[in-house]
Design an enzyme around this catalytic site. Structure first.
Site, short mmCIF file in Angstrom:
data_model
loop_
_atom_site.label_atom_id
_atom_site.label_comp_id
_atom_site.label_asym_id
_atom_site.label_seq_id
_atom_site.Cartn_x
_atom_site.Cartn_y
_atom_site.Cartn_z
N ASP A 1 72.15 27.54 -16.00
CA ASP A 1 73.05 26.87 -15.05
C ASP A 1 74.50 27.25 -15.35
O ASP A 1 75.41 26.86 -14.61
CB ASP A 1 72.83 25.35 -15.06
CG ASP A 1 73.15 24.71 -16.40
OD1 ASP A 1 73.38 25.45 -17.38
OD2 ASP A 1 73.17 23.47 -16.48
N SER A 2 74.71 28.05 -16.41
CA SER A 2 76.03 28.61 -16.67
C SER A 2 76.43 29.57 -15.54
O SER A 2 77.56 30.03 -15.50
CB SER A 2 76.06 29.32 -18.02
OG SER A 2 74.97 30.22 -18.13
N ASP B 1 66.99 27.25 -15.92
CA ASP B 1 67.50 25.91 -16.21
C ASP B 1 67.21 24.95 -15.07
O ASP B 1 67.39 25.30 -13.91
CB ASP B 1 69.04 25.97 -16.33
CG ASP B 1 69.54 25.73 -17.73
OD1 ASP B 1 68.85 25.07 -18.51
OD2 ASP B 1 70.65 26.23 -18.03
N LYS C 1 63.86 25.19 -18.48
CA LYS C 1 64.57 24.61 -19.62
C LYS C 1 65.28 23.34 -19.15
O LYS C 1 65.83 23.32 -18.06
CB LYS C 1 65.59 25.58 -20.18
CG LYS C 1 66.46 24.97 -21.28
CD LYS C 1 67.28 26.00 -22.00
CE LYS C 1 68.62 26.27 -21.38
NZ LYS C 1 69.46 25.07 -21.18
N GLU D 1 67.91 20.07 -20.53
CA GLU D 1 68.79 19.58 -21.59
C GLU D 1 68.50 18.12 -21.94
O GLU D 1 68.12 17.34 -21.06
CB GLU D 1 70.26 19.66 -21.12
CG GLU D 1 70.76 21.07 -20.94
CD GLU D 1 72.24 21.13 -20.63
OE1 GLU D 1 72.94 20.10 -20.71
OE2 GLU D 1 72.71 22.23 -20.30
N GLU E 1 71.90 24.49 -29.57
CA GLU E 1 73.25 24.95 -29.21
C GLU E 1 74.30 24.26 -30.05
O GLU E 1 74.35 23.04 -30.14
CB GLU E 1 73.51 24.70 -27.72
CG GLU E 1 74.90 25.17 -27.30
CD GLU E 1 75.13 25.26 -25.80
OE1 GLU E 1 74.19 24.99 -25.02
OE2 GLU E 1 76.26 25.62 -25.42
O1 KIV Z 1 73.02 27.95 -19.07
C1 KIV Z 1 73.24 28.47 -20.19
O2 KIV Z 1 73.90 29.51 -20.28
C2 KIV Z 1 72.66 27.85 -21.37
C3 KIV Z 1 72.94 28.43 -22.75
C4 KIV Z 1 72.24 27.72 -23.78
C5 KIV Z 1 72.60 29.84 -22.90
O3 KIV Z 1 71.97 26.89 -21.23
#
Ligand code: KIV
Length: 276
Positions: free
Chosen positions: A44-45, A83, A111, A113, A178
Site C-alpha cells: 500500500d506504499s 497489502d 498481507k 498490518e 518493520e
Molecule cells: O507497503 C509497503 O511498502 C510495506 C513495507 C513493509 C514494505 O508494507
C-alpha cells in the site's frame, strides 16, 4: 517454477535468504520476476510512492486492484503478495471478501498490518485457505508515516515476541518485521517456524523487503534502505536533454522518421497543384 509458501518455507529451513521488493507496475514486475525476486509485493506504499497521497490511509481497494492487475501481467514465477489497504480488513466477513477479490485477480496471498487485535481476522482468512502475511513493529496504517524503532524496551520486546507467536498460532504463513531492533528480530526469527521478512529489522531475518523506489533512488533516502541507482538524477537529465533537443531541432533526426517514395511524393504534389 512458480514459487509458493512451501518454497519460501524451505528457504527458511535451508537458511537461504528470501528476497522481497515492492512493485506497482507491469514493466517493473517483468524485471523483478526475470531477476528471480522471490516475492513481488504490491504494497500500500503505492499511495505515497506512486499516487502522491500523503499517507497509506488514503489507499483504497480500487487503487490496489488497479496496480495488482498490472503487476500480475508481469509475474510468472514469483510469489505475488498484496497489502490489504487501510480499513479493508475490519472484520472477518469484510476481510474474506476483499482478500478473495485480490486472489481472483491474481494475488497468491495477502498481507495485513497489526498485532494481537488481528488474530481473529487471520484465523478467519486461513480457515478459507487464504495465505496471510502478518506485519508487526512499525505499521504505517496504524502509526502513520513517521517510523520509530520498536523493541527497545523490555516490555515492548516481550510483547513483540509474544505477538509473533500468537500470529503464527492464528495461521499466518509469513511475517513482516518493520523497524524492530536487530536483536529482537533475531529472537523472533529463531523462535517461530514461519519466514520473517525484515525492513529496518537488521540482518538476521529470513528475508528482506525494500520499497522499489528506495533502491532506485526515487524520493528521499532512508537509513534502513540502500540506493542501487540514482533514478531521479538519470530521469531528470534525460527529460532536460529531450526538451533541449526538441527545442533546438536535434530531435527527431533521419533515424527517427519514415518517408514516402520520391515518385509517389511527386504524384501527390502534382495532384495538389491541380487542386489549387
Ligand atoms: O507497503 C509497503 O511498502 C510495506 C513495507 C513493509 C514494505 O508494507
Amino acid at each position: 517454477m512458480k514459487k509458493d509458501i512451501a518454497y519460501l518455507q524451505t528457504k527458511k529451513q535451508q537458511k537461504q535468504p528470501i528476497s522481497v521488493l515492492t512493485c506497482y507496475d507491469y514493466p517493473t514486475a517483468c524485471m523483478q520476476d526475470a531477476a528471480g525476486i522471490d516475492i513481488v509485493f504490491v504494497g500500500d506504499s503505492v499511495g505515497t510512492n506512486i499516487l502522491g497521497y500523503k499517507s497509506e490511509m488514503e489507499v483504497t481497494m480500487a487503487d490496489m486492484l488497479h496496480h495488482l492487475k498490472a503487476v500480475r501481467r508481469g509475474v510468472t514465477d514469483a510469489y505475488l503478495l498484496i497489502d490489504m489497504p487501510y480499513a479493508s480488513d475490519c472484520n472477518p466477513k469484510q476481510a474474506i471478501a476483499n482478500a478473495n477479490l485480490f486472489l481472483d485477480n491474481g494475488a497468491d496471498g495477502v498481507k495485513l498490518e497489526g498485532g494481537k487485535e488481528k488474530t481473529s481476522i487471520i484465523s478467519a482468512l486461513t480457515e478459507q485457505d487464504i495465505d496471510v502475511c502478518a506485519h508487526i513493529g512499525h505499521n504505517p496504517q496504524i502509526h502513520g508515516t513517521k517510523a520509530a524503532t520498536h523493541g527497545k524496551t523490555v516490555s515492548k520486546a516481550k510483547e513483540l515476541i509474544q505477538t509473533s507467536s500468537d500470529l503464527v498460532d492464528a495461521g499466518a504463513k509469513l511475517i513482516v518485521l518493520e523497524k524492530i531492533t536487530e536483536e529482537i528480530s533475531q529472537i523472533i526469527t529463531e523462535s517461530i517456524n514461519i519466514p520473517t521478512i525484515g525492513i529496518g529489522a537488521g540482518r538476521y531475518c529470513d528475508g528482506q523487503v525494500l520499497v522499489i523506489n528506495d533502491i532506485l533512488g526515487i524520493g528521499p533516502e532512508f537509513k534502513h534502505a540502500k540506493r542501487y541507482q540514482d533514478y531521479n538524477r538519470l530521469t531528470y537529465e534525460a527529460i532536460c536533454q529531450y526538451k533541449e533537443e526538441v527545442e533546438n531541432g536535434a530531435f527527431p533526426t533521419d533515424a527517427n522518421v519514415d518517408n514516402i517514395a520520391f515518385d509517389k511524393l511527386e504524384r501527390v504534389k502534382k495532384w495538389l497543384a491541380l487542386k489549387q
